[in-house]
Design an enzyme around this catalytic site. Sequence first.
Site, mmCIF file in Angstrom:
data_model
loop_
_atom_site.group_PDB
_atom_site.id
_atom_site.type_symbol
_atom_site.label_atom_id
_atom_site.label_comp_id
_atom_site.label_asym_id
_atom_site.label_seq_id
_atom_site.Cartn_x
_atom_site.Cartn_y
_atom_site.Cartn_z
ATOM 1 N N HIS A 157 0.792 -1.183 -0.212
ATOM 2 C CA HIS A 157 -0.047 0.044 -0.085
ATOM 3 C C HIS A 157 0.731 1.002 0.029
ATOM 4 C CE1 HIS A 157 -3.341 -2.765 1.243
ATOM 5 N NE2 HIS A 157 -2.234 -3.138 2.112
ATOM 6 N N SER A 287 14.635 20.806 -17.645
ATOM 7 C CA SER A 287 13.460 21.668 -17.585
ATOM 8 C C SER A 287 13.896 22.949 -18.358
ATOM 9 C CB SER A 287 13.231 21.951 -16.333
ATOM 10 O OG SER A 287 12.166 23.294 -16.394
ATOM 11 N N LYS A 293 16.609 21.151 -12.376
ATOM 12 C CA LYS A 293 15.841 20.051 -12.668
ATOM 13 C C LYS A 293 16.477 18.900 -13.405
ATOM 14 C CE LYS A 293 11.572 19.875 -12.509
ATOM 15 N NZ LYS A 293 10.757 18.731 -11.489
ATOM 16 N N GLU A 300 8.996 8.108 -17.276
ATOM 17 C CA GLU A 300 7.626 8.628 -17.256
ATOM 18 C C GLU A 300 7.249 8.031 -18.727
ATOM 19 O OE1 GLU A 300 8.448 12.191 -14.569
ATOM 20 O OE2 GLU A 300 8.180 12.869 -16.627
#
Length: 450
Positions: A157, A287, A293, A300
């Site tokens: 979980h 970025s 970044k 992704e």
Amino acid sequence: MAKKLWGGRFSKKTDPLVEEFTKSIQYDYKLAEYDLIGSIIHVKILKKTGYLTSDEANKLSDGLDYICDTVKKKKFKFDRKCEDIHTAIQNALQKKVGDLALKLHTARSRNDQVVFATKMYCNMAIGYLKIDILRLAKTIIEVANDNAQIIIPGFTHMQHAQPVYLNDYLSAYKEMLVRDVDRLGYVSDNIKICMGAGALAGTPISAEEYKLKAEEFIKEIKMGEACNVQAVTNSLDAVSDRDFVIEIISALSILAMHLSRLAEDFIIWSTKEFDFIEIDEAFCTGSSLMPQKKNADVLELVRGYAGRLYGNLVSVLTMMKGLPLTYNRDMQLDKEPLFNSLEIVSSELKVLTGLIKTLKFNKEKIAEHLKDESLYATDLVYYLVDEGIAFKNAHTIIGKLIKYSLDNEILIKDMPENLLKKFSDKIVKKEFVKLFDPLVSVKSKKSIKR
Ligand code: ARG
């Protein structure tokens, strides 16, 4: 517009919009080599059955061999004005050997051709893909072995559960990948390559002849291992079956789901909050606005592409579900989802192999996370069970102890023995605190056959 494989019964020219709308050459050009293999076999069959003289067969074979060679060398110019790859090859052959090429289509239909070529393509693609999957699995095992001593918090979980070896965590993905290879193996074994269905009702040539020549040639070009050849047992099914496409893209969807879960784990682990891993800069992006970044875009996209894979599967399933027997043009639409799924998964496997090879594990940060006492709660329960307390009661005692620790902001380790004894007189502090050790915890689990 290029010459068509049909047209005799038409008095009007096809509307250019229709030409454009119905063509598939822009993607089925990928079947070229396998369509040519089918044609070469077909020539052998036509020669054996007397439809072609030896001389004619030799000329056609030479022409097809030449085209096949140019395709393999990536020098074949696919005529985009053709309706499909079958037409493009037929026209190229006619250019090469003249009107003799018009005999090639004797007892033949594209309905049969396209299934043959697509099945061959699928078998070859699965072969390559299995190598890519095994390479990724091998990389995962290497990285797991190189970091064999590392223990991490395990989650259920997404909450701290119990300590586990990093090796076991990563190997879980290896297990999935091995099943994926097996699954693709079953899919490939289930593909029965056959010829002779004609448009739908069969042809005047015997089933044995087709099987014999197809088997012989496929062995000759060393594809025998990868391809199961059989005689057509039901020509209606042969031209209208696309189960094999659905089976592949469903196996690929499962594989993409596994890769997506792996990507998700690594995305989480690479966050500042976790900081378990460092992804190599070569596998990250930045970025345009925030200079600090270093993003895990590769992961992704692996996660995101799973959606594309499922979409491809649903698209072919839906396209097929209402089709009456036998061939319908809708079926042409199986190819883009098939090729697209194969291509996506193949590049995912390659990029993930590179990313995982260069992954660094942040031992100190992981060790920080392992200080959380809740990770050892189950081990504390087992301690009491070993002292003769019923599991359910031991579970309640440790639950209360954890709650006390949280409410009073005191570590269990720092509680005096007399306080611990209030929860159970079986607790001996010296023994009890030894359990807050990741190594002790993982070593106490004996049920895993390593
Ligand atoms: N391009 C077609 C396909 O992929 C080939 C078969 C066409 N057959 C036909 N009868 N129009 O399905």
